[in-house]
Design a protein around this motif. Structure first.
Motif, short mmCIF file in Angstrom:
data_model
loop_
_atom_site.label_atom_id
_atom_site.label_comp_id
_atom_site.label_asym_id
_atom_site.label_seq_id
_atom_site.Cartn_x
_atom_site.Cartn_y
_atom_site.Cartn_z
N GLY A 188 0.63 -1.09 -0.06
CA GLY A 188 -0.10 0.05 0.07
C GLY A 188 0.74 1.22 -0.08
N SER A 189 2.11 1.09 0.24
CA SER A 189 3.07 2.35 0.32
C SER A 189 4.24 2.08 -0.52
N ARG A 190 4.67 0.79 -0.46
CA ARG A 190 6.28 0.61 -1.17
C ARG A 190 6.28 -0.81 -1.64
N GLU A 191 7.20 -1.21 -2.41
CA GLU A 191 7.18 -2.85 -2.51
C GLU A 191 8.18 -3.31 -1.43
N ARG A 192 8.06 -4.54 -1.12
CA ARG A 192 8.54 -4.94 0.10
C ARG A 192 9.24 -6.43 -0.51
N PRO A 193 10.25 -6.96 -0.26
CA PRO A 193 10.86 -8.26 -0.68
C PRO A 193 9.93 -9.25 0.11
N THR A 194 9.28 -10.49 -0.57
CA THR A 194 8.51 -11.32 -0.21
C THR A 194 9.04 -12.80 -0.56
N TYR A 195 8.93 -13.78 0.34
CA TYR A 195 9.42 -15.12 0.29
C TYR A 195 8.39 -16.05 0.20
N TRP A 196 8.43 -17.12 -0.57
CA TRP A 196 7.60 -18.36 -0.45
C TRP A 196 8.37 -19.40 -0.98
N CYS A 197 7.75 -20.67 -0.92
CA CYS A 197 8.15 -22.05 -1.37
C CYS A 197 7.17 -22.54 -2.16
N PRO A 198 7.46 -22.34 -3.65
CA PRO A 198 6.48 -22.93 -4.85
C PRO A 198 5.88 -24.33 -4.63
N GLY A 199 6.82 -25.40 -3.74
CA GLY A 199 6.56 -26.72 -3.55
C GLY A 199 5.41 -26.77 -2.51
N CYS A 200 5.57 -26.01 -1.51
CA CYS A 200 4.61 -26.15 -0.39
C CYS A 200 3.22 -25.04 -0.42
#
Length: 280
Positions: free
Chosen positions: A246-258
């Motif tokens: 909503g204010s800026r882009e933030r680094p985001t992490y995820w596992c495409p397998g889970c």
């Protein structure tokens, strides 16, 4: 990174150092309050509200601060060297006879009437670590815009207060959903567990010096900051992409397998083939 648990810890340190004591030093180094003098007043309490800190002072005053990304409050004993940063980064000093609280790099600092606190925190949703916690209301707030990406909804402090970028990524992992999945697409049983799970994580960490969501020694977080290392569960390389809050882009992490749901394409520097996610 200051999130609800970090702010709770900061409030406790400040409360233990200042509450019940008379201020012998007061220096607010922002132009608007440069002439304000709080000396001679007693600090009544220091209360966290989501990611906000409310220092209530005798005479119906509240010093409101927000740490955002880089701010911090440090407490020093009499004669102790200040080590929180260079002097030009100091925004507030509150001193008693034997303790001094120094606010560094505070992006938000307001002095207001205690009766006017709703002006700065009244927009917040239920506080995950506060006495107003209401899981039903938090869930209702999150689901009010079913098409909104889950990660964005979790970061919106109007829905529930206290979640930051680390907990956003970790919660999405534990729910088995990508941060880009529309919040309304969560399976009903997982949506129902979300508020309780979020509170459990923050409560478990509010007393810890090092935040952990895994329960594993030496591996504190499931996905946050781990790209492109393998997932602790399925060994698929963890991915990273930016997501707005909503204010800026933030680094985001995820596992495409889970984690199931839409997600950005992998960045070009990753050459390993990524196994596609399947539904929960």
């Amino acid at each position: 990174m200051p999130e609800g648990d970090t702010v709770w810890q900061a409030a406790r340190r400040l409360h233990e150092a200042l509450a019940g004591s008379v201020l012998t030093r007061s220096d607010l180094r922002v132009p608007r309050y440069a002439t304000a003098d709080l000396t001679g007043r007693t600090v009544l309490d220091v209360t966290p509200r989501g990611k906000h800190l409310l220092t209530r002072i005798e005479g119906g005053l509240t010093l409101h601060s927000h740490l955002r990304m880089d701010g911090s409050w440090k407490v020093y004993g009499s004669g102790q060297r200040w080590r929180g940063g260079p002097a030009h980064q100091i925004r507030a000093i509150l001193g008693t006879e034997d303790r001094t609280a120094v606010g560094y790099r505070l992006p938000v600092l307001d002095l207001l009437r205690t009766a006017d606190e709703p002006r700065v925190v009244g927009h917040l949703g239920p506080d995950l670590l506060g006495p107003d916690w209401d899981p039903g209301l938090a869930l209702s707030n999150l689901l009010a815009d079913p098409g909104r990406p889950l990660g964005e909804a979790l970061l919106d402090q109007r829905n529930l207060a206290g979640i930051g970028n680390v907990y956003k990524s970790e919660l999405c992992f534990l729910l088995g959903a990508t941060p880009w999945l529309p919040v309304g697409a969560l399976l009903p049983d997982r949506a129902a567990t979300l508020p309780a799970l979020a509170r459990k994580l923050l409560e478990a960490n509010r007393e810890r010096p090092v935040r952990s969501t895994t329960g594993l020694r030496g591996q504190d977080l499931f996905v946050y900051g781990r790209a492109p290392r393998p997932c602790l569960r399925c060994r698929t390389p963890v991915r990273e992409a930016d997501q707005g809050d909503g204010s800026r882009e933030r680094p985001t992490y995820w596992c495409p397998g889970c984690q199931w749901g839409p997600a950005p394409a992998p960045r070009a520097r990753w050459s390993r083939r990524i196994r596609p996610a399947t539904g929960p």
